[in-house]
Design a protein around this motif. Structure first.
Motif, mmCIF file in Angstrom:
data_model
loop_
_atom_site.group_PDB
_atom_site.id
_atom_site.type_symbol
_atom_site.label_atom_id
_atom_site.label_comp_id
_atom_site.label_asym_id
_atom_site.label_seq_id
_atom_site.Cartn_x
_atom_site.Cartn_y
_atom_site.Cartn_z
ATOM 1 N N THR A 39 0.816 -1.225 0.000
ATOM 2 C CA THR A 39 0.000 0.000 0.000
ATOM 3 C C THR A 39 0.838 1.259 0.000
ATOM 4 O O THR A 39 0.378 2.305 0.424
ATOM 5 N N GLY A 40 2.071 1.172 -0.440
ATOM 6 C CA GLY A 40 2.851 2.387 -0.619
ATOM 7 C C GLY A 40 3.886 2.660 0.441
ATOM 8 O O GLY A 40 3.994 3.778 0.942
ATOM 9 N N LEU A 273 2.747 2.107 -7.691
ATOM 10 C CA LEU A 273 1.888 1.150 -7.000
ATOM 11 C C LEU A 273 2.247 -0.282 -7.392
ATOM 12 O O LEU A 273 2.265 -1.180 -6.545
ATOM 13 N N GLN A 277 3.416 -3.289 -4.952
ATOM 14 C CA GLN A 277 2.637 -4.531 -4.904
ATOM 15 C C GLN A 277 3.491 -5.764 -5.179
ATOM 16 O O GLN A 277 3.138 -6.860 -4.761
#
Length: 420
Positions: A39-40, A273, A277
């Protein structure tokens, strides 16, 4: 057109709070939670200049090491003589063997190592090519100093064996390795271009070049010996590097599919992103690859001694670490930089940024003229030109103009002076 702009504005106004809430929700979790869930935890694309600088420094050090220090080529590439004999009781040290060699031949050997362990341990001496007379003197000196045991269990001078290695064999290996490297790069470029796109192919090939250069630089800097096993291991890590890069690119392609039809994220943000991931997948893959390599190195050092397995494990260990770094911090940033040079990505980025500005301004209650919010600026000459009144609105004080025909096109029936 107006309807499309209004729909995009409403979508942007709804997406802006979503982005803020997502960022706030992500900030509540710890670093490792965000890292694991993708999530970053890392801002890679936004700090591309930093990673380019780091990669440039690494390449500069690698090139400097190759130019200044050069490579330590093994006997298979430079040619020479290899002498081996049993270690015996295990009390003899490599320093003692080097001393006997230097006193007998008059120069120091290139290397003296112990191969194997226990009763099967043997000394291996690598040196420049020895003549027949020098070899006879060395065999006698080694037998008198260490009394190596032969196959019958008795001390024997025949337990000292030697072999000559020609440098042409190493040259043939190098030539075949270069041919294999060129073929591999061509096939990899064709596959990535067909499977993905040309920008990904360029980025992947540049990453492979980065991995080769850095791995070779590490060997030159540390002084690892380059052997045929090193060349084979170098070709092996290219496959791992390409595999890790393709994993990230596959996620980038999935995230950016139809990105131009949405103003939620820019192309760079979608790629960032994708990196987050796949970050844990890359780390896990690298760890799983490193563990057997470390086990191979332990077996090579403690059980079999420094030899072919050690050379193969060293280059694979260095290559896996370099390949993991390059797939995350070099390949994807380079892909984003290449794609941002295209008109499609540039226009889409301007749309996203302008929509966000409009949504932020409306959230604060400020009226914004977003007629050209998609990035197409209005020419100054058009904006400065006086606006003419609509044709169906008469000027104040003007006499009304009667229509000369009806809606059906017939005369309105107005009499002219001639008909009176």
């Amino acid at each position: 057109m107006a309807t499309k702009n209004r729909i995009d504005e409403e979508s942007s106004a709804q997406e802006a709070p979503d982005l803020e809430s997502s960022a706030a929700e992500a900030s509540k979790h710890g670093f490792f939670v965000r890292l694991y869930t993708g999530t970053g935890a890392f801002e890679v694309m936004g700090k591309r200049k930093l990673w380019y600088t780091v990669s440039g420094v690494i390449v500069a050090i690698a090139v400097a090491a190759m130019v200044i220090r050069g490579f330590t080529f093994g006997i298979d590439f430079e040619g020479g003589t290899k002498v081996s004999f049993p270690r015996g009781d295990g009390q003899t040290t490599t320093q003692q063997v080097e001393t006997v060699f230097s006193d007998t031949i008059g120069r120091a050997p290139d290397s003296v190592v112990v191969v194997g362990s226990g009763n099967d341990a043997t000394f291996q001496i690598r040196a420049e090519t020895l003549t027949n007379d020098e070899m006879i003197e060395l065999r006698t000196a080694l037998f008198e100093a260490f009394q190596p045991v032969g196959a019958d269990g008795q001390p024997s001078e025949q337990a000292v064996s030697d072999s000559a290695v020609s440098e042409t064999w190493g040259g043939q290996i190098t030539q075949k390795a270069l041919i294999a490297l060129v073929v591999f790069l061509i096939l990899a470029a064709i596959y990535i271009t067909i499977r993905y796109e040309r920008y990904m192919a360029v980025a992947a090939l540049a990453t492979l070049g980065f991995d080769l250069l850095v791995t070779a630089g590490v060997y030159a800097l540390v002084g690892f010996e380059v052997t045929p096993a090193t060349v084979i291991g170098l070709l092996t890590i290219l496959g791992f590097s390409l595999y890790d890069t393709v994993i990230v690119f596959d996620k980038v392609e999935e995230n950016t599919d139809g990105f131009e039809h949405s103003t939620r994220r820019t192309f760079a943000e979608q790629a960032n992103l994708a990196v987050n991931q796949t970050f844990m997948r890359s780390i896990n893959t690298s760890l799983i690859s490193v563990l057997p390599i470390l086990a191979l190195m332990v077996i090579a050092v403690w059980l079999l001694g420094v030899g072919t397995l050690m050379d193969l494990a060293l280059v694979q260990l260095v290559g896996v670490i370099v390949g993991t770094y390059s797939s995350i911090f070099f390949a994807t940033p380079l892909l984003v930089s290449l794609r941002e040079r295209t008109d499609v990505v540039r226009k889409h980025t301007r749309r996203v940024l302008n929509r966000r500005k409009t949504a932020a301004a409306r959230a604060t209650g400020v009226e914004v003229d977003d007629t050209h919010a998609d990035g197409a600026a209005e020419p100054a000459s058009v904006a400065a030109a006086p606006q003419a009144p609509p044709p169906d609105k008469p000027q104040p004080g003007a006499r009304p103009v009667r229509p000369t025909s009806t809606r059906t096109g017939r005369p309105s029936g107005k009499r002219t002076p001639r008909n009176r």
